[in-house]
Design a protein around this motif. Structure first.
Motif, short mmCIF file in Angstrom:
data_model
loop_
_atom_site.label_atom_id
_atom_site.label_comp_id
_atom_site.label_asym_id
_atom_site.label_seq_id
_atom_site.Cartn_x
_atom_site.Cartn_y
_atom_site.Cartn_z
N TYR A 104 0.84 -1.20 0.00
CA TYR A 104 0.00 0.00 0.00
C TYR A 104 0.87 1.25 0.00
CZ TYR A 104 -3.94 -3.06 0.85
OH TYR A 104 -4.88 -4.04 0.73
N ARG A 105 0.72 2.05 -1.06
CA ARG A 105 1.51 3.28 -1.23
C ARG A 105 0.56 4.42 -1.59
NH1 ARG A 105 6.60 0.81 -2.30
NH2 ARG A 105 6.45 -1.10 -1.08
N THR A 106 0.99 5.63 -1.32
CA THR A 106 0.21 6.80 -1.71
C THR A 106 1.15 7.99 -1.79
OG1 THR A 106 -1.83 8.03 -1.27
CG2 THR A 106 -0.42 7.57 0.61
N GLY A 107 0.59 9.16 -2.10
CA GLY A 107 1.40 10.36 -2.22
C GLY A 107 1.99 10.51 -3.62
N GLU A 108 2.61 11.63 -3.85
CA GLU A 108 3.24 11.90 -5.14
C GLU A 108 4.33 10.87 -5.41
OE1 GLU A 108 5.75 15.51 -7.33
OE2 GLU A 108 4.89 15.78 -5.33
N ASN A 109 4.21 10.20 -6.55
CA ASN A 109 5.16 9.15 -6.95
C ASN A 109 5.27 8.04 -5.90
OD1 ASN A 109 5.87 10.52 -9.35
ND2 ASN A 109 7.29 11.83 -8.19
N ASN A 110 4.16 7.79 -5.21
CA ASN A 110 4.13 6.74 -4.19
C ASN A 110 5.22 6.93 -3.13
OD1 ASN A 110 1.90 5.32 -5.11
ND2 ASN A 110 3.12 4.13 -6.56
N LYS A 111 5.40 8.14 -2.69
CA LYS A 111 6.45 8.42 -1.71
C LYS A 111 6.11 7.91 -0.31
CE LYS A 111 8.28 12.53 -4.02
NZ LYS A 111 8.40 14.00 -3.96
N LEU A 112 4.83 7.69 -0.07
CA LEU A 112 4.41 7.23 1.25
C LEU A 112 4.16 5.72 1.25
CD1 LEU A 112 1.84 10.08 1.82
CD2 LEU A 112 3.89 9.79 3.19
N ILE A 113 4.66 5.05 2.26
CA ILE A 113 4.43 3.61 2.43
C ILE A 113 3.65 3.40 3.72
CG2 ILE A 113 6.68 3.29 3.57
CD1 ILE A 113 6.75 0.48 2.33
N ALA A 114 2.63 2.56 3.66
CA ALA A 114 1.80 2.32 4.84
C ALA A 114 2.58 1.55 5.89
CB ALA A 114 0.55 1.55 4.45
N ALA A 115 2.41 1.95 7.12
CA ALA A 115 3.05 1.24 8.24
C ALA A 115 2.50 -0.17 8.34
CB ALA A 115 2.81 2.00 9.54
N LEU A 116 3.34 -1.07 8.83
CA LEU A 116 2.88 -2.41 9.18
C LEU A 116 2.77 -2.47 10.69
CD1 LEU A 116 4.80 -4.95 6.89
CD2 LEU A 116 2.33 -4.52 6.96
N CYS A 117 1.56 -2.35 11.20
CA CYS A 117 1.37 -2.37 12.65
C CYS A 117 1.74 -3.73 13.24
CB CYS A 117 -0.06 -2.00 13.00
SG CYS A 117 -0.52 -0.34 12.45
N ASP A 118 1.47 -4.79 12.48
CA ASP A 118 1.83 -6.12 12.95
C ASP A 118 1.68 -7.12 11.81
OD1 ASP A 118 2.73 -7.99 14.72
OD2 ASP A 118 0.95 -8.00 16.00
N VAL A 119 2.52 -8.14 11.84
CA VAL A 119 2.36 -9.31 10.98
C VAL A 119 2.57 -10.53 11.87
CG1 VAL A 119 3.20 -10.62 9.00
CG2 VAL A 119 3.16 -8.11 8.90
N ILE A 120 1.52 -11.35 12.01
CA ILE A 120 1.53 -12.48 12.93
C ILE A 120 1.46 -13.78 12.13
CG2 ILE A 120 0.42 -13.53 14.95
CD1 ILE A 120 -0.99 -10.78 15.36
N ARG A 121 2.35 -14.71 12.43
CA ARG A 121 2.39 -15.99 11.74
C ARG A 121 1.55 -17.02 12.51
NH1 ARG A 121 6.54 -17.77 8.63
NH2 ARG A 121 6.43 -15.62 7.84
#
Length: 461
Positions: free
Chosen positions: A428-445
């Motif tokens: 998940y990206r946004t902003g001009e030229n995809n300059k922003l990347i969404a934080a990953l609050c957690d990834v659980i296996r």
């Protein structure tokens, strides 16, 4: 009179010398383009990018949690203090995301022989959604629920509206039900179809834990001045946030609340509160884990129903007896702004050390009895590792370690030797030229065959 005149001349001379030295070093810094010239130039460039000709701030993202990408940070050659200062400045809302996000997306590394094969629950800052995906990044199921669908007319003028737009943490039950935290607003339970089961309006934040008795333990907080908190090193004129541990039953009904500050004041560990420096959120609890007592013979302070808690602002992890409302054990001094401590089956404690690696991050496994570091992961030059805030880690069944590098939108699995055998970048990206990347609050296996309803859903499609 003569002595007074001599002092004035001495002070004037010292001042002139310091002024000349400052000017000379400034000229030297500009000519050679070294510190602090590079930081000032860099921040000025970012300011020019951010502000329009009218002087207003360009708004590229109005919701969700989006962070800068580490790869373009100009931190080579900086001291630890300069790197941390730069990180603090670039964490400001109007500077977040003004670096090119990495081109990598989704699963970029998957060593089928060495990785722990399972399912991944992804809690991302892009919105009010959690995603269950396989090891190759295929979406198997998702849950969504907007804040307004839970609390359509709820107004909280003193809380951050941003926290309505993403989930801070989630817990997945075997039957597909999901608990999610709207940070500072409350806790919500959904079924596997995202239908609302119940909602608890408390100041829930950061983390929760579901114990074997089905009770839910969740971090919350209240704003007040504690009359018992009298410290030599710190004082507050205004009310501040105190962390609470709230116990709910399986239906979301509050059973009890425990004040963490009082737990310290009730114990021999009260002097640790002298480390308090923050004026608002004085302890900043960020994770909790209920202990099952299986290691009590080896670790008598880790009894069943005691809780392991992380307190970021005083760089401390502690064990609390919830019945006595008393700290039974605590440790500090070996990490900075840590997250996600957990008690391993071997009796060691694993945690995410955010800034204790010369201003960068590392994962630490420590023996709580003698404080010896048993294992650590610091990243490499080719695979840097840093999350200034947030982050999680867990030890997997095969001995590998799962790491969520929240601020950089990255999660990865490493072997005991430090080899990356699975890696995921938030798509998940946004902003001009995809300059922003969404934080990953957690990834659980999770285990591959843990959820029977997944196979039933697949058959019905």
């Amino acid at each position: 009179m003569k002595k007074s005149l001599s002092k004035q001349m001495l002070y004037s001379g010292v001042f002139t010398l310091l002024l000349f030295a400052s000017f000379s070093y400034g000229m030297f810094s500009v000519i050679n383009q070294n510190m602090p010239f590079r930081i000032i130039r860099y921040l000025n460039e970012q300011k020019n990018k951010i502000f329009s000709e009218s002087g207003s701030i360009k708004q590229e993202s109005k919701q969700g949690a989006w962070h800068i990408a580490r790869s373009d940070l100009p931190n080579q050659g900086l001291t630890d203090e300069q790197r941390e200062s730069l990180a603090k400045v670039t964490a400001l809302p109007y500077l977040k995301g003004y670096y090119t996000a990495p081109d990598k997306k989704n699963v970029t590394v998957y060593n089928k022989e060495a990785a722990y094969h399972g399912l991944n629950l992804v809690v991302s800052g892009h919105g009010t959604e959690a995603i269950l995906m396989d090891m190759e990044g295929k979406v198997l199921h998702s849950w969504q629920k907007d804040f307004e669908d839970v609390w359509p007319s709820r107004l909280e003028p003193n809380l951050n509206e941003l926290y309505k737009t993403f989930w801070r943490r989630a817990h997945l039950f075997d039957n597909g039900d999901l608990l999610v935290i709207f940070k500072d607003y409350g806790l919500v339970k959904l079924d596997k179809n995202s239908d609302l089961l119940w909602a608890y309006e408390g100041r829930c934040h950061h983390d929760l834990f579901v114990f074997e008795d089905e009770n839910i333990y969740v971090l919350s907080r209240q704003r007040r001045k504690n009359p018992r908190l009298q410290l030599e090193s710190w004082g507050a004129k205004n009310p501040y946030w105190e962390d609470l541990i709230v116990i709910l039953n399986s239906e979301g009904i509050e059973q009890k609340r425990i004040n963490v500050v009082d737990c310290f004041l009730n114990s021999e560990y009260a002097p640790m509160l002298e480390h308090i420096k923050a004026r608002g959120n004085i302890l900043h609890a960020n994770s909790i884990e209920m202990l099952d007592g299986k290691l009590v013979d080896k670790l008598p302070m880790f009894k069943k129903s005691h809780i392991l808690i992380s307190l970021r602002e005083i760089h401390t992890i502690a064990v609390i007896d919830l019945e006595q409302e008393k700290v039974m054990w605590a440790l500090t001094g070996m990490w900075k702004y840590q997250h996600a401590p957990s008690l391993l089956k071997n009796g060691n404690v694993l945690l995410f050390d955010n800034r204790g690696n010369n201003g960068k991050s590392k994962i630490v496994e420590i023996n709580p009895l003698d404080q010896k570091i048993v294992w650590t992961y610091k990243g490499t030059a080719a695979h840097e590792f840093f999350s200034m805030t947030a982050g999680t880690t867990e030890r997997l069944s095969n001995g590998n370690t799962m790491i969520t590098e929240t601020n950089n939108g990255r999660a990865f699995e490493v072997t005991p030797a430090g080899e990356i055998v699975w890696e995921f970048f938030n798509p998940y990206r946004t902003g001009e030229n995809n300059k922003l990347i969404a934080a990953l609050c957690d990834v659980i296996r999770y285990d591959q065959n843990q959820f029977d309803w997944l196979s039933l859903d697949a058959k019905s499609e």
